[in-house]
Design a protein around this motif. Structure first.
Motif, PDB file in Angstrom:
ATOM      1  N   PHE A  43      -0.618   3.371  10.174  1.00 23.16           N
ATOM      2  CA  PHE A  43       0.123   3.051   8.951  1.00 23.16           C
ATOM      3  C   PHE A  43       1.350   3.951   8.819  1.00 23.16           C
ATOM      4  O   PHE A  43       2.451   3.502   8.476  1.00 23.16           O
ATOM      5  N   GLU A  44       1.164   5.256   9.077  1.00 22.46           N
ATOM      6  CA  GLU A  44       2.265   6.200   8.912  1.00 22.46           C
ATOM      7  C   GLU A  44       3.393   5.909   9.909  1.00 22.46           C
ATOM      8  O   GLU A  44       4.567   5.995   9.569  1.00 22.46           O
ATOM      9  N   THR A  45       2.980   5.597  11.165  1.00 25.16           N
ATOM     10  CA  THR A  45       3.996   5.236  12.166  1.00 25.16           C
ATOM     11  C   THR A  45       4.770   3.993  11.734  1.00 25.16           C
ATOM     12  O   THR A  45       5.999   3.917  11.847  1.00 25.16           O
ATOM     13  N   SER A  46       4.023   2.994  11.240  1.00 29.92           N
ATOM     14  CA  SER A  46       4.655   1.767  10.771  1.00 29.92           C
ATOM     15  C   SER A  46       5.595   2.035   9.603  1.00 29.92           C
ATOM     16  O   SER A  46       6.676   1.445   9.506  1.00 29.92           O
ATOM     17  N   ASN A  47       5.180   2.952   8.720  1.00 30.64           N
ATOM     18  CA  ASN A  47       6.011   3.269   7.555  1.00 30.64           C
ATOM     19  C   ASN A  47       7.331   3.921   7.965  1.00 30.64           C
ATOM     20  O   ASN A  47       8.380   3.664   7.367  1.00 30.64           O
ATOM     21  N   VAL A 197     -10.903   7.891   3.934  1.00 30.23           N
ATOM     22  CA  VAL A 197     -10.727   6.507   3.489  1.00 30.23           C
ATOM     23  C   VAL A 197      -9.679   6.451   2.380  1.00 30.23           C
ATOM     24  O   VAL A 197      -8.782   5.601   2.388  1.00 30.23           O
ATOM     25  N   SER A 198      -9.788   7.366   1.405  1.00 31.44           N
ATOM     26  CA  SER A 198      -8.803   7.403   0.327  1.00 31.44           C
ATOM     27  C   SER A 198      -7.407   7.699   0.875  1.00 31.44           C
ATOM     28  O   SER A 198      -6.399   7.128   0.424  1.00 31.44           O
ATOM     29  N   LEU A 199      -7.361   8.627   1.856  1.00 33.58           N
ATOM     30  CA  LEU A 199      -6.084   8.970   2.472  1.00 33.58           C
ATOM     31  C   LEU A 199      -5.450   7.733   3.114  1.00 33.58           C
ATOM     32  O   LEU A 199      -4.253   7.467   2.955  1.00 33.58           O
ATOM     33  N   THR A 200      -6.272   6.972   3.827  1.00 33.64           N
ATOM     34  CA  THR A 200      -5.762   5.774   4.493  1.00 33.64           C
ATOM     35  C   THR A 200      -5.334   4.720   3.480  1.00 33.64           C
ATOM     36  O   THR A 200      -4.338   4.014   3.662  1.00 33.64           O
ATOM     37  N   LYS A 201      -6.099   4.594   2.393  1.00 36.22           N
ATOM     38  CA  LYS A 201      -5.724   3.636   1.339  1.00 36.22           C
ATOM     39  C   LYS A 201      -4.377   3.975   0.722  1.00 36.22           C
ATOM     40  O   LYS A 201      -3.553   3.092   0.451  1.00 36.22           O
ATOM     41  N   ILE A 202      -4.159   5.288   0.508  1.00 36.86           N
ATOM     42  CA  ILE A 202      -2.889   5.693  -0.094  1.00 36.86           C
ATOM     43  C   ILE A 202      -1.730   5.444   0.882  1.00 36.86           C
ATOM     44  O   ILE A 202      -0.648   5.001   0.487  1.00 36.86           O
ATOM     45  N   THR A 203      -1.983   5.708   2.178  1.00 35.74           N
ATOM     46  CA  THR A 203      -0.955   5.413   3.182  1.00 35.74           C
ATOM     47  C   THR A 203      -0.683   3.916   3.243  1.00 35.74           C
ATOM     48  O   THR A 203       0.461   3.480   3.425  1.00 35.74           O
ATOM     49  N   ALA A 204      -1.767   3.114   3.093  1.00 37.85           N
ATOM     50  CA  ALA A 204      -1.581   1.663   3.061  1.00 37.85           C
ATOM     51  C   ALA A 204      -0.762   1.237   1.843  1.00 37.85           C
ATOM     52  O   ALA A 204       0.040   0.293   1.903  1.00 37.85           O
ATOM     53  N   MET A 205      -0.952   1.967   0.708  1.00 35.23           N
ATOM     54  CA  MET A 205      -0.153   1.669  -0.482  1.00 35.23           C
ATOM     55  C   MET A 205       1.322   1.990  -0.228  1.00 35.23           C
ATOM     56  O   MET A 205       2.221   1.262  -0.681  1.00 35.23           O
ATOM     57  N   GLN A 206       1.554   3.064   0.539  1.00 40.30           N
ATOM     58  CA  GLN A 206       2.936   3.368   0.922  1.00 40.30           C
ATOM     59  C   GLN A 206       3.511   2.250   1.809  1.00 40.30           C
ATOM     60  O   GLN A 206       4.690   1.915   1.709  1.00 40.30           O
ATOM     61  N   ALA A 207       2.646   1.694   2.669  1.00 42.69           N
ATOM     62  CA  ALA A 207       3.085   0.574   3.505  1.00 42.69           C
ATOM     63  C   ALA A 207       3.465  -0.620   2.635  1.00 42.69           C
ATOM     64  O   ALA A 207       4.432  -1.346   2.936  1.00 42.69           O
ATOM     65  N   ASP A 208       2.714  -0.832   1.544  1.00 36.17           N
ATOM     66  CA  ASP A 208       3.061  -1.917   0.624  1.00 36.17           C
ATOM     67  C   ASP A 208       4.422  -1.674  -0.035  1.00 36.17           C
ATOM     68  O   ASP A 208       5.180  -2.621  -0.296  1.00 36.17           O
TER      69      ASP A 208
END
Length: 522
Positions: A43-47, A197-208
């Motif tokens: 996710f972070e790379t994609s962001n 899991v929460s960390l990944t969810k927040i990164t996914a929110m950044q992706a959004d």
């Protein structure tokens, strides 16, 4: 975008969400925690890639705004507003993630991130949500509402996507779980959830957030493109191989559709008219859809407008060649009415003539005949020579290149016989002796169409009972006056054999001048 074709990046994010749901349904082991960590890295790379791509989109929109402020500046301002709120929200989430990883020397030690203590304490306090938890919730709602408030109604599909991405449950903020029970959105997603899991969810929110930025930037440009190709931005004009057609010809023109909005306004122009440079503001002005010419039609004939128009595109001036012609014909100011039997020209006279062919510029018309010369435009002079008639041939080139020839025959006539005159009076005159001594003998052309200046070089005078006296000039000399002294009252004095000539054409021989008779009154 919701309701439209999804990008590969969006498909990947959706797939990751499905993996999230599947993993949460399992007993999370060390391997699963590590898998979440790997997903977080992706996710972070994609962001980061999305950040670079969005900056490029924004830069392109800024360039468009500098080229055409009226059309693109409002769009650029909307994009900047979305970018500003996105950056602020993204930074808040980035700060939250930094707090979560603060106690970890190895930021990728995902197998140790199995505790939920950090967010449980930050977001929840007993049965209530803490101030930090409310702040997290408010950020989600604030971002959703502000972005949707910036976007126009025409981008409803993107607004729907934003609403879906940043939803916080139903109207009451609840999420329906698999067993049918309901739980608060924040508790459902972040309470008693392993930190990785929460960390990944927040990164996914950044992706959004980055996906929203991308959708908005693309949507603004695509919406402008739709506006640009809308039929309301076009007008029609006629284009043909020539500007005038003759009866019976086939019209070969076609209807041209051209843009008339500000996006098709040239930034500058370099134009000439028949080689003469045209000045901006004086001879033309730039306007939506092209250039408005302010020139006069000019003299009769063909005229060429040439040069280049320059349009701004992606920071560069793109030239468009200009090479167009138009024809100017003499404006009629009277009807053409001719007497068929009166086609006459006079020998010894400069006969003015107008020679033209309707629909053909004067510079494309030629005329020829013995004694014919051109003055200017359609004006000619005919000085006929010997013979009883002359034929004038006029020819011209039609716009399609075809040449036509038209002959016209004129009768040649001599100048009529002049009348002798004394004191401006002709034929028979009565006057005192003294007046005749001082009078001038002349010659007149009565009712002649041309105003010729005739002069007298000599004449003869006959007094009854006296021999004829030859006089040189136009006045009685001493011998003539002596003879006149012997005349009596009522005598008819004859003035004859008057030698007259045209002052500006002495070579032409006038017909014999008729005599004049003067009756003395004393």
């Amino acid at each position: 975008m919701a309701g439209g074709k999804q990008t590969p990046r969006q498909k990947m994010i959706n797939l990751m969400y499905l993996v999230f749901i599947a993993m949460l349904a399992l007993n999370i082991g060390k391997e699963v925690l590590a898998a979440f960590g790997v997903m977080n890295e992706k996710f972070e790379t994609s962001n980061e890639k999305a950040k670079e791509s969005n900056l490029a989109y924004l830069g392109g929109l800024e360039t468009k705004a500098s080229e055409n402020a009226e059309k693109y500046q409002p769009l650029f301002e909307q994009a900047k507003q979305v970018k500003s709120i996105s950056d602020e929200y993204y930074s808040y989430l980035e700060g939250l993630k930094a707090e979560m990883l603060k106690g970890y020397e190895n930021k990728k030690d995902y197998e140790r991130m199995d505790k939920s203590d950090f967010l449980d304490q930050k977001f929840f306090g007993g049965d209530k949500v803490t101030a930090e938890g409310k702040k997290f919730l408010n950020w989600v709602s604030k971002y959703r509402n502000e972005v949707n408030g910036i976007l126009p109604e025409s981008m409803s599909d993107i607004k729907d996507a934003v609403t879906t991405r940043f939803a916080t449950g139903d109207a009451n903020g609840k999420v329906t779980k698999g067993d049918g029970t309901k739980e608060d959105w924040l508790n459902y997603h972040y309470e008693r959830v392993p930190m990785v899991v929460s960390l990944t969810k927040i990164t996914a929110m950044q992706a959004d957030i980055k996906s929203t930025e991308e959708d908005v930037l693309k949507g603004l440009l695509e919406g402008n493109l739709t506006e640009a190709v809308s039929l309301k931005n076009f007008a029609t004009s006629l284009s043909a191989t020539k500007t005038a057609f003759y009866s019976g010809e086939r019209y070969d023109g076609k209807i041209i559709i051209s843009k008339t909005d500000n996006s098709s306004t040239p930034v500058r122009a370099e134009l000439t008219l028949d080689g003469r440079k045209l000045a901006d503001g004086k001879d033309y002005k730039l306007e939506s859809g092209g250039v408005k010419l302010l020139i006069g039609a000019g003299a009769a004939g063909d005229h060429t407008i040439a040069g280049k128009l320059f349009f701004q595109q992606d920071g560069e001036e793109i030239p468009v060649e200009v090479n167009n012609t138009f024809a100017t014909i003499s404006k009629p100011n009277a009807a053409v009415i001719a007497a068929d039997k009166m086609n006459v020209v006079y020998r010894g006279v400069a006969n003015p003539m107008t020679i033209s062919i309707p629909g053909i510029p004067d510079n494309k018309v030629t005329a020829s005949a013995p004694g014919l010369s051109k003055r200017s435009g359609s004006n000619y002079i005919m000085n006929p020579g010997k013979g009883r008639q002359v034929t004038i041939s006029a020819s011209g080139i039609l716009p399609d290149g075809q040449r036509i020839n038209t002959p016209a025959t004129f009768r040649i006539k001599d100048i009529p016989r002049p009348l002798g005159s004394v004191r401006g009076e002709t034929s028979s005159v009565k006057m005192p002796r003294k007046n005749l001594e001082q009078s001038t003998v002349g010659a007149l052309l009565e009712d002649f169409d041309f105003d010729l200046n005739l002069a007298v070089s000599g004449f003869k005078i006959k007094v009854p009972g006296q021999p004829s006296v030859v006089v040189k000039g136009s006045k009685l000399d001493g011998r003539a006056k002596n003879a006149l002294k012997r005349a009596r009252r009522g005598d008819a004095i004859q003035i004859f054999d008057i030698q007259a000539y045209i002052t500006n054409n002495k070579t032409y021989r006038l017909k014999k001048v008729s005599p004049v008779v003067v009756e003395l009154t004393n």
